[in-house]
Write an enzyme that holds these catalytic residues in place. Structure first.
Site, PDB file in Angstrom:
ATOM      1  N   CYS A  95      38.290  35.249  37.706  1.00  0.00           N
ATOM      2  CA  CYS A  95      39.628  34.911  38.198  1.00  0.00           C
ATOM      3  C   CYS A  95      39.721  33.416  38.473  1.00  0.00           C
ATOM      4  O   CYS A  95      38.877  32.851  39.156  1.00  0.00           O
ATOM      5  CB  CYS A  95      39.902  35.696  39.487  1.00  0.00           C
ATOM      6  SG  CYS A  95      41.360  35.106  40.366  1.00  0.00           S
ATOM      7  N   SER A 151      50.494  36.458  35.735  1.00  0.00           N
ATOM      8  CA  SER A 151      49.302  36.340  34.913  1.00  0.00           C
ATOM      9  C   SER A 151      48.037  36.799  35.630  1.00  0.00           C
ATOM     10  O   SER A 151      46.995  36.934  35.015  1.00  0.00           O
ATOM     11  CB  SER A 151      49.139  34.889  34.473  1.00  0.00           C
ATOM     12  OG  SER A 151      49.028  34.049  35.606  1.00  0.00           O
ATOM     13  N   ASN A 184      55.783  36.040  41.704  1.00  0.00           N
ATOM     14  CA  ASN A 184      55.895  37.084  40.684  1.00  0.00           C
ATOM     15  C   ASN A 184      54.739  38.018  40.905  1.00  0.00           C
ATOM     16  O   ASN A 184      53.595  37.574  40.931  1.00  0.00           O
ATOM     17  CB  ASN A 184      55.733  36.505  39.281  1.00  0.00           C
ATOM     18  CG  ASN A 184      56.971  35.780  38.822  1.00  0.00           C
ATOM     19  OD1 ASN A 184      58.077  36.133  39.200  1.00  0.00           O
ATOM     20  ND2 ASN A 184      56.773  34.762  38.012  1.00  0.00           N
ATOM     21  N   HIS A 230      49.144  35.323  45.160  1.00  0.00           N
ATOM     22  CA  HIS A 230      49.542  33.909  45.100  1.00  0.00           C
ATOM     23  C   HIS A 230      51.030  33.794  44.835  1.00  0.00           C
ATOM     24  O   HIS A 230      51.686  34.760  44.446  1.00  0.00           O
ATOM     25  CB  HIS A 230      48.785  33.187  43.985  1.00  0.00           C
ATOM     26  CG  HIS A 230      49.214  33.614  42.600  1.00  0.00           C
ATOM     27  ND1 HIS A 230      48.803  34.806  42.024  1.00  0.00           N
ATOM     28  CD2 HIS A 230      50.032  33.032  41.687  1.00  0.00           C
ATOM     29  CE1 HIS A 230      49.332  34.920  40.821  1.00  0.00           C
ATOM     30  NE2 HIS A 230      50.104  33.856  40.580  1.00  0.00           N
ATOM     31  N   HIS A 266      40.626  38.763  46.208  1.00  0.00           N
ATOM     32  CA  HIS A 266      41.282  39.039  44.936  1.00  0.00           C
ATOM     33  C   HIS A 266      42.085  40.340  44.954  1.00  0.00           C
ATOM     34  O   HIS A 266      43.089  40.483  44.258  1.00  0.00           O
ATOM     35  CB  HIS A 266      40.191  39.117  43.863  1.00  0.00           C
ATOM     36  CG  HIS A 266      40.708  39.248  42.472  1.00  0.00           C
ATOM     37  ND1 HIS A 266      41.187  38.169  41.762  1.00  0.00           N
ATOM     38  CD2 HIS A 266      40.820  40.330  41.658  1.00  0.00           C
ATOM     39  CE1 HIS A 266      41.564  38.595  40.566  1.00  0.00           C
ATOM     40  NE2 HIS A 266      41.365  39.892  40.472  1.00  0.00           N
ATOM     41  N   HIS A 280      45.534  38.217  41.665  1.00  0.00           N
ATOM     42  CA  HIS A 280      45.109  37.525  42.894  1.00  0.00           C
ATOM     43  C   HIS A 280      46.368  37.109  43.674  1.00  0.00           C
ATOM     44  O   HIS A 280      47.281  36.532  43.096  1.00  0.00           O
ATOM     45  CB  HIS A 280      44.264  36.292  42.538  1.00  0.00           C
ATOM     46  CG  HIS A 280      43.508  35.759  43.711  1.00  0.00           C
ATOM     47  ND1 HIS A 280      42.147  35.841  43.827  1.00  0.00           N
ATOM     48  CD2 HIS A 280      43.948  35.186  44.857  1.00  0.00           C
ATOM     49  CE1 HIS A 280      41.773  35.314  44.981  1.00  0.00           C
ATOM     50  NE2 HIS A 280      42.854  34.908  45.624  1.00  0.00           N
ATOM     51  N   GLN A 299      54.159  30.602  43.559  1.00  0.00           N
ATOM     52  CA  GLN A 299      54.342  29.279  42.980  1.00  0.00           C
ATOM     53  C   GLN A 299      55.404  28.516  43.750  1.00  0.00           C
ATOM     54  O   GLN A 299      56.267  29.116  44.393  1.00  0.00           O
ATOM     55  CB  GLN A 299      54.780  29.397  41.523  1.00  0.00           C
ATOM     56  CG  GLN A 299      53.748  30.055  40.627  1.00  0.00           C
ATOM     57  CD  GLN A 299      54.077  29.816  39.159  1.00  0.00           C
ATOM     58  OE1 GLN A 299      54.363  28.693  38.752  1.00  0.00           O
ATOM     59  NE2 GLN A 299      54.053  30.867  38.385  1.00  0.00           N
ATOM     60  N   CYS A 311      40.156  32.807  42.483  1.00  0.00           N
ATOM     61  CA  CYS A 311      39.171  33.182  43.498  1.00  0.00           C
ATOM     62  C   CYS A 311      38.395  31.951  43.983  1.00  0.00           C
ATOM     63  O   CYS A 311      38.199  30.987  43.232  1.00  0.00           O
ATOM     64  CB  CYS A 311      38.192  34.214  42.922  1.00  0.00           C
ATOM     65  SG  CYS A 311      38.771  35.915  43.082  1.00  0.00           S
TER      66      CYS A 311
HETATM   67  P1  H2U Z   1      52.069  33.456  37.735  1.00  0.00           P
HETATM   68  O1  H2U Z   1      52.197  33.434  39.230  1.00  0.00           O
HETATM   69  O2  H2U Z   1      53.430  33.669  37.120  1.00  0.00           O
HETATM   70  O3  H2U Z   1      51.066  34.400  37.235  1.00  0.00           O
HETATM   71  O4  H2U Z   1      51.577  32.005  37.321  1.00  0.00           O
HETATM   72  C1  H2U Z   1      50.346  31.470  37.712  1.00  0.00           C
HETATM   73  C2  H2U Z   1      50.377  29.964  37.529  1.00  0.00           C
HETATM   74  O5  H2U Z   1      49.040  29.458  37.616  1.00  0.00           O
HETATM   75  C3  H2U Z   1      50.943  29.533  36.193  1.00  0.00           C
HETATM   76  O6  H2U Z   1      52.064  28.721  36.432  1.00  0.00           O
HETATM   77  C4  H2U Z   1      48.921  28.376  36.745  1.00  0.00           C
HETATM   78  C5  H2U Z   1      49.811  28.722  35.565  1.00  0.00           C
HETATM   79  O7  H2U Z   1      50.309  27.551  34.969  1.00  0.00           O
HETATM   80  N1  H2U Z   1      47.521  28.191  36.416  1.00  0.00           N
HETATM   81  C6  H2U Z   1      46.866  27.043  36.821  1.00  0.00           C
HETATM   82  O8  H2U Z   1      47.473  26.151  37.399  1.00  0.00           O
HETATM   83  N2  H2U Z   1      45.525  26.906  36.564  1.00  0.00           N
HETATM   84  C7  H2U Z   1      44.786  27.822  35.896  1.00  0.00           C
HETATM   85  O9  H2U Z   1      43.598  27.637  35.749  1.00  0.00           O
HETATM   86  C8  H2U Z   1      45.427  29.019  35.318  1.00  0.00           C
HETATM   87  C9  H2U Z   1      46.867  29.263  35.694  1.00  0.00           C
HETATM   88 ZN    ZN Z   2      40.837  36.210  42.324  1.00  0.00          ZN
END
Ligand code: H2U
Ligand code: ZN
Length: 350
Positions: free
Chosen positions: A55, A166, A158, A171, A118, A169, A173, A58
């Site tokens: 992940c 994606s 989301n 989180h 996670h 975990h 944005q 994590c």
């Molecule tokens: P979601 O919350 O929609 O899954 O998006 C996760 C964000 O995490 C996504 O905008 C970022 C992606 O660009 N990301 C990173 O900044 N670093 C990473 O190593 C993978 C994902």
């Molecule tokens: Zn994680």
């Protein structure tokens, strides 16, 4: 004020007005009786490990572009490695015709991890841990919003693959940028107009109406109401609305931050219990734009937009007629509120 059950609205097709977005939604209560084929059994919940070595969120792991996460123990914030906007974007405008118009959009994109574990979600986190998330949101809103070029800070989560998330975990944005986005501009105009005409903010008046009627309120605590808005589009759409006039996160007292954490935990637990899954949704804060104006018309609120309709697999799509005309719903907001009210606040998997 009359409840819906005392009117023709629970039986006949009608449209409802959303005074905040200034849009309509078509409601067809009779359609709940239509046969539903192709229903699938709910998928058993995938059991997640508390730590996933693959992940990128994590603690201690390396992200996609090589940065290593610290061994964080509370919340953790970082600049998105794949941002949609950059702060340094030079101001440019391109308009060779009245019909062709483009402008640079400078902004900052961040990712906020809610918890090192996670396998947790807001619904499974303790209120104290969610309070730390609330504190991080306040800090981010203040810090990003105080930058001269930032006029709006959007905090959103989301959840679930279904919503394009994606990574499970926990989180969210944060996208902060130079222009006020259209949805927020529409809500600003509606609230401004309402305050001017009525001498009270739109959501304060709305909260009072909903408290009087009661049938769309899921629950409330000392400082917040959680309700299915009269004009809900998504089947189990809800809003968290403060019980006093608060324009943004930075005006919440310590007790109100605790209450917000409480409201978030309780609504997400109820959502999870509805179909015994980790309920997918898009959630986000709407609040005072950070353009330097006082915005007395604004009331902070949270929108939850969950796609699930009848089970873990049957979801609502906004397609066809809804893409071309306006959104439509089958179950009434009142029926959705009743379902959510009936849910336990103890998590089904706990
Ligand atoms: P979601 O919350 O929609 O899954 O998006 C996760 C964000 O995490 C996504 O905008 C970022 C992606 O660009 N990301 C990173 O900044 N670093 C990473 O190593 C993978 C994902
Ligand atoms: Zn994680």
């Amino acid at each position: 004020m009359p409840a819906i059950s005392e009117t023709w609205l629970s039986e006949q097709a009608h449209r409802r007005y959303n005074p905040l977005a200034r849009e309509w939604v078509l409601v067809s209560p009779h359609r709940t009786q239509r046969p539903w084929q192709g229903q699938l059994e709910a998928a058993p919940e995938e059991l997640l490990p508390p730590y996933d070595p693959d992940c990128y969120l994590c603690p201690g792991n390396v992200r996609a572009r090589g940065h290593r996460n610290p061994r964080y123990t509370g919340t953790f914030i970082f600049d998105n490695d794949f941002p949609t906007m950059w702060p340094e974007a030079p101001a440019r405008r391109w308009s060779p015709s009245e019909l062709l118009l483009a402008e640079t959009e400078p902004g900052v994109c961040r990712v906020l991890c809610f918890h090192p574990r996670h396998d947790l979600t807001l619904a499974r986190m303790e209120r104290g841990a969610i309070r730390q998330v609330v504190d991080a949101w306040v800090e981010q809103y203040v810090e990003l919003g105080s930058r001269p070029f930032i006029r709006h800070v959007q905090i959103f989560e989301n959840r679930g693959e279904m919503m394009g998330c994606s990574n499970p975990h926990p989180h969210c944005q944060i996208w902060a940028n130079a222009s006020i986005p259209d949805r927020v501009a529409a809500e600003t105009a509606a609230q401004e107009d309402h305050l001017r005409r009525r001498g009270v903010t739109l959501l304060a008046e709305y909260a009072a109406v909903e408290q009087e009627i009661g049938e769309r309120i899921v629950f409330f605590n000392e400082h917040f109401l959680v309700l299915v808005p009269f004009w809900a589009v998504w089947p189990f759409e809800t809003m968290i609305v403060p019980r006093r006039h608060v324009t943004a996160l930075d005006e919440l007292s310590a007790a109100e931050r605790d209450s917000l954490a409480d409201a978030l935990r309780r609504i997400t637990v109820r959502y999870d219990n509805l179909f015994q899954v980790s309920f997918p949704y898009s959630m986000g804060f709407h609040q005072r734009p950070t353009d330097g104006e006082p915005h007395p018309e604004w009331d902070l609120h949270v929108h939850f937009y969950p796609p699930l309709l009848r089970s873990a697999r049957i979801r609502k799509f906004l397609v066809g007629y809804e893409m071309l005309a306006w959104p439509q719903r089958d179950i009434t907001a009142e029926a959705a509120a009743e379902r959510l009210r009936a849910m336990s606040e103890r998590h089904w998997a706990a």
